[in-house]
Design a protein around this motif. Structure first.
Motif, PDB file in Angstrom:
ATOM      1  N   ASN A 149       0.832  -1.200   0.000  1.00  0.00           N
ATOM      2  CA  ASN A 149       0.000   0.000   0.000  1.00  0.00           C
ATOM      3  C   ASN A 149       0.871   1.255   0.000  1.00  0.00           C
ATOM      4  N   GLU A 150       0.260   2.414   0.032  1.00  0.00           N
ATOM      5  CA  GLU A 150       1.003   3.672  -0.070  1.00  0.00           C
ATOM      6  C   GLU A 150       2.015   3.852   1.060  1.00  0.00           C
ATOM      7  N   SER A 151       1.715   3.286   2.206  1.00  0.00           N
ATOM      8  CA  SER A 151       2.649   3.406   3.338  1.00  0.00           C
ATOM      9  C   SER A 151       3.731   2.338   3.310  1.00  0.00           C
ATOM     10  N   GLY A 152       3.673   1.445   2.309  1.00  0.00           N
ATOM     11  CA  GLY A 152       4.697   0.422   2.175  1.00  0.00           C
ATOM     12  C   GLY A 152       4.424  -0.861   2.926  1.00  0.00           C
ATOM     13  N   ASP A 153       3.230  -0.992   3.513  1.00  0.00           N
ATOM     14  CA  ASP A 153       2.877  -2.207   4.252  1.00  0.00           C
ATOM     15  C   ASP A 153       2.428  -3.292   3.274  1.00  0.00           C
ATOM     16  N   PRO A 154       2.982  -4.516   3.386  1.00  0.00           N
ATOM     17  CA  PRO A 154       2.620  -5.596   2.465  1.00  0.00           C
ATOM     18  C   PRO A 154       1.339  -6.306   2.878  1.00  0.00           C
ATOM     19  N   SER A 155       0.633  -6.844   1.906  1.00  0.00           N
ATOM     20  CA  SER A 155      -0.560  -7.648   2.157  1.00  0.00           C
ATOM     21  C   SER A 155      -0.705  -8.635   1.007  1.00  0.00           C
ATOM     22  N   SER A 156      -1.540  -9.649   1.196  1.00  0.00           N
ATOM     23  CA  SER A 156      -1.749 -10.632   0.134  1.00  0.00           C
ATOM     24  C   SER A 156      -3.184 -11.131   0.164  1.00  0.00           C
ATOM     25  N   LYS A 157      -3.624 -11.665  -0.961  1.00  0.00           N
ATOM     26  CA  LYS A 157      -4.934 -12.287  -1.064  1.00  0.00           C
ATOM     27  C   LYS A 157      -4.852 -13.377  -2.119  1.00  0.00           C
ATOM     28  N   GLU A 190       3.535 -29.964   5.735  1.00  0.00           N
ATOM     29  CA  GLU A 190       2.210 -29.368   5.572  1.00  0.00           C
ATOM     30  C   GLU A 190       1.946 -29.166   4.090  1.00  0.00           C
ATOM     31  N   SER A 191       0.696 -29.300   3.679  1.00  0.00           N
ATOM     32  CA  SER A 191       0.368 -29.262   2.257  1.00  0.00           C
ATOM     33  C   SER A 191       0.837 -27.979   1.577  1.00  0.00           C
ATOM     34  N   PHE A 192       1.318 -28.145   0.368  1.00  0.00           N
ATOM     35  CA  PHE A 192       1.716 -27.019  -0.479  1.00  0.00           C
ATOM     36  C   PHE A 192       0.559 -26.031  -0.638  1.00  0.00           C
ATOM     37  N   PHE A 193      -0.675 -26.540  -0.655  1.00  0.00           N
ATOM     38  CA  PHE A 193      -1.838 -25.701  -0.940  1.00  0.00           C
ATOM     39  C   PHE A 193      -2.244 -24.823   0.241  1.00  0.00           C
ATOM     40  N   THR A 194      -1.667 -25.048   1.411  1.00  0.00           N
ATOM     41  CA  THR A 194      -1.936 -24.134   2.531  1.00  0.00           C
ATOM     42  C   THR A 194      -1.344 -22.754   2.249  1.00  0.00           C
ATOM     43  N   TRP A 195      -0.412 -22.687   1.305  1.00  0.00           N
ATOM     44  CA  TRP A 195       0.192 -21.398   0.916  1.00  0.00           C
ATOM     45  C   TRP A 195      -0.872 -20.420   0.425  1.00  0.00           C
ATOM     46  N   PHE A 196      -1.923 -20.953  -0.195  1.00  0.00           N
ATOM     47  CA  PHE A 196      -2.981 -20.077  -0.724  1.00  0.00           C
ATOM     48  C   PHE A 196      -3.838 -19.479   0.382  1.00  0.00           C
ATOM     49  N   THR A 197      -3.813 -20.074   1.549  1.00  0.00           N
ATOM     50  CA  THR A 197      -4.633 -19.565   2.652  1.00  0.00           C
ATOM     51  C   THR A 197      -3.802 -18.842   3.707  1.00  0.00           C
ATOM     52  N   ASP A 198      -2.486 -18.843   3.551  1.00  0.00           N
ATOM     53  CA  ASP A 198      -1.611 -18.221   4.545  1.00  0.00           C
ATOM     54  C   ASP A 198      -1.312 -16.778   4.148  1.00  0.00           C
ATOM     55  N   HIS A 199      -1.842 -15.836   4.917  1.00  0.00           N
ATOM     56  CA  HIS A 199      -1.594 -14.419   4.664  1.00  0.00           C
ATOM     57  C   HIS A 199      -1.016 -13.746   5.906  1.00  0.00           C
TER      58      HIS A 199
END
Length: 278
Positions: A149-157, A190-199
């Motif tokens: 974001n504008e303040s440089g804080d990371p996020s994911s979805k 742990e399953s590779f697919f948990t990566w999609f739910t880990d934010h």
């Protein structure tokens, strides 16, 4: 006894302490001026660094657009090679550590991987995984996006995975029964697919960074990694050959020893014959 007259010269008072004070004040003033000048110079350096970053970003944006047709062509060629992406992931030392057996089975249906950096590049990127019809989930595409974001804080979805009944790899039990019916600790990760739910920590997402910065620029280098099992097998064959040669040599040595014994026996018999004549 002489007495100093009124016109006699007087001893001058010591000036050492005054000189030291003046020197100290002068030194502090010079240091302060130097610090101010350093700060001015540093501001100029920072200004140039900021200007360089802007120009570098423009260059990256330019070449990112120029690379797109080649990425597209590469994806079309990769589509002709069965199991290209699962092989690439299995051969990558960091990604393979995240793959369980069923993860690998699911990734056999992975046909295409795409990494897209957002137009301004610095605000983030998206990774898309394209799948054929498979027994694990309904999705044709699984995506994960990373943003600043504008303040440089990371996020994911990311895409919500629509698992088929009983096929959710992220909810498999950590323990599985063995043949005796007892529980044993599951050794798979742990399953590779948990990566999609880990934010939880988008700023330190190692898998995303590995795919974007290491695998995506040149996946072929990992697809072509030689199979270590095959190499070990070849080494075993060589060892067997060497052992076979050693056996042959030992047998040869034994045969030579037998021949030597026979020759010694013949010589002894001849000597015994002549001795009897005498």
């Amino acid at each position: 006894m002489s007495v100093r007259g009124e016109n006699s010269p007087k001893r001058a008072a010591p000036l050492h302490s005054n000189h030291a004070t003046e020197f100290h004040l002068s030194s502090e003033k010079e240091q302060q001026e130097a610090i101010e000048h350093i700060d001015e110079v540093q501001n100029e350096i920072d200004r140039l660094n900021e200007q360089a970053s802007e120009e570098i970003l423009k260059v990256e944006q330019k070449y990112n657009k120029l690379r797109q047709p080649f990425f597209q062509k590469r994806s079309e060629l990769i589509a002709k090679i069965p199991n290209f992406w699962v092989t690439t992931f299995v051969n990558h030392p960091q990604v393979s550590a995240l793959l369980g057996e069923e993860d690998e089975e699911a990734l056999h249906y992975l046909t295409r991987v795409e990494v897209t950096e957002f137009e301004d590049i610095k605000s983030g990127y998206r990774i898309d995984f394209y799948f054929d019809e498979n027994p694990y989930f309904e999705n044709k595409i699984l995506s994960k996006e990373f943003h600043l974001n504008e303040s440089g804080d990371p996020s994911s979805k990311s895409t919500e995975i629509k698992w088929k009944a009983g096929k959710d790899l992220t909810k498999r039990a950590s323990q599985t029964p063995n043949k005796a019916g007892k529980k044993r600790q599951h050794e798979e990760p742990e399953s590779f697919f948990t990566w999609f739910t880990d934010h939880s920590d988008a700023g330190a997402d190692e898998l995303g960074e590995v795919v974007k910065d290491d695998i995506w620029p040149n996946p072929l280098q990992y697809y072509l990694v030689p199979d270590m099992d095959d190499e070990e097998g070849e080494g075993d064959d060589d060892d067997d050959d060497e052992e076979g040669l050693e056996d042959i040599d030992e047998e040869g040595d034994e045969d030579e020893g037998e021949e030597d014994d026979e020759e010694d026996g013949e010589v002894t018999s001849v000597k015994h014959f002549f001795s009897s004549l005498l």
